[in-house]
Design a protein around this motif. Structure first.
Motif, mmCIF file in Angstrom:
data_model
loop_
_atom_site.group_PDB
_atom_site.id
_atom_site.type_symbol
_atom_site.label_atom_id
_atom_site.label_comp_id
_atom_site.label_asym_id
_atom_site.label_seq_id
_atom_site.Cartn_x
_atom_site.Cartn_y
_atom_site.Cartn_z
ATOM 1 N N LEU A 145 0.834 -1.199 0.000
ATOM 2 C CA LEU A 145 0.000 0.000 0.000
ATOM 3 C C LEU A 145 0.870 1.252 0.000
ATOM 4 N N SER A 146 1.968 1.205 0.761
ATOM 5 C CA SER A 146 2.885 2.345 0.818
ATOM 6 C C SER A 146 3.535 2.579 -0.536
ATOM 7 N N ASP A 147 3.989 1.492 -1.179
ATOM 8 C CA ASP A 147 4.620 1.613 -2.504
ATOM 9 C C ASP A 147 3.651 2.206 -3.527
ATOM 10 N N LEU A 148 2.420 1.735 -3.480
ATOM 11 C CA LEU A 148 1.428 2.242 -4.429
ATOM 12 C C LEU A 148 1.163 3.735 -4.187
ATOM 13 N N ASP A 150 -12.036 -0.603 -7.397
ATOM 14 C CA ASP A 150 -12.244 -1.974 -6.900
ATOM 15 C C ASP A 150 -10.962 -2.533 -6.298
ATOM 16 N N GLU A 151 -9.828 -2.271 -6.982
ATOM 17 C CA GLU A 151 -8.547 -2.757 -6.476
ATOM 18 C C GLU A 151 -8.216 -2.082 -5.141
ATOM 19 N N ARG A 152 -8.440 -0.784 -5.104
ATOM 20 C CA ARG A 152 -8.153 -0.053 -3.863
ATOM 21 C C ARG A 152 -9.044 -0.544 -2.716
ATOM 22 N N ASP A 153 -10.333 -0.726 -3.016
ATOM 23 C CA ASP A 153 -11.259 -1.200 -1.988
ATOM 24 C C ASP A 153 -10.858 -2.583 -1.489
ATOM 25 N N LYS A 154 -10.370 -3.432 -2.420
ATOM 26 C CA LYS A 154 -9.957 -4.771 -2.029
ATOM 27 C C LYS A 154 -8.749 -4.719 -1.101
#
Length: 211
Positions: A138-141, A151-155
């Protein structure tokens, strides 16, 4: 009467007197573990009945035999009351023991379903590693500003929340187990942690996220 028949008769008489309850021929034969043959049991009962030592009662085709109650010494009223009192006490004790047994079985079942300290520690380590991996991802992203779909973020957020919840749950289980051990442990907490190889969040360099 032969010596063998006399011996069988004594065994049958002794058993019927000691048990002092109605039995059929087959009951006595089986309860004596077949030490006396079934035919021999019947002969012994016929002999004892003829002597008046045993009473025979017929229920249809079934016959039962019981020791002659008149041959027992009479019990006075005081003895009977004492026996009644003792019987009531034993019944109360039996109920208490049955209740204790049920409670103990329930506790044992609960303990058997609870993970051991080693299992809880292993699971907690796995969860911590997974949470750390997801947090790094999450930090890298975030730092690289990589565009991801909603959807990817929510997952990712959902998975992170789930892992954090499991981390908090397993951490609480491990803490409860260790606290229970410490109640009877003669040394400080640090000594126990070192002895069983417990690694705290601080030692692992991780921090449980706030809710």
């Amino acid at each position: 009467m032969s010596k063998k028949e006399g011996s069988d008769c004594v065994k049958v008489k002794k058993y019927v007197e000691q048990q002092n309850r109605p039995y059929s021929v087959n009951d006595i034969f089986l309860n004596l573990h077949k030490e006396v043959g079934k035919t021999a049991v019947q002969k012994a009962l016929d002999q004892l009945t003829a002597e008046g030592t045993v009473r025979e009662k017929a229920y249809g085709k079934q016959k039962v035999y019981v020791y002659n109650q008149e041959l027992f010494p009479p019990l006075d009223e005081t003895q009977l009351k004492e026996m009644d009192t003792r019987t009531a006490e034993l019944c109360t004790t039996l109920k208490e023991k049955e209740t204790q047994l049920c409670e103990t079985e329930g506790m044992l079942k609960q303990l058997m379903s609870t993970p051991t300290t080693q299992e809880a520690q292993k699971k907690a380590t796995q969860i911590e590693a997974e949470v750390s991996r997801l947090q790094q991802k999450l930090s890298d992203l975030t730092e690289n500003r990589v565009l991801v779909s909603k959807d990817e973020r929510d997952k990712v957020v959902k998975d992170n929340d789930a892992m954090t919840k499991q981390w908090r749950k397993r951490r609480r289980i491990a803490t409860d187990i260790l606290d229970a051990i410490l109640e009877g442990y003669p040394h400080p907490k640090a000594h126990l942690y070192e002895e069983v190889g417990v690694e705290t969040d601080q030692e692992a360099g991780v921090t449980l996220p706030k809710t």
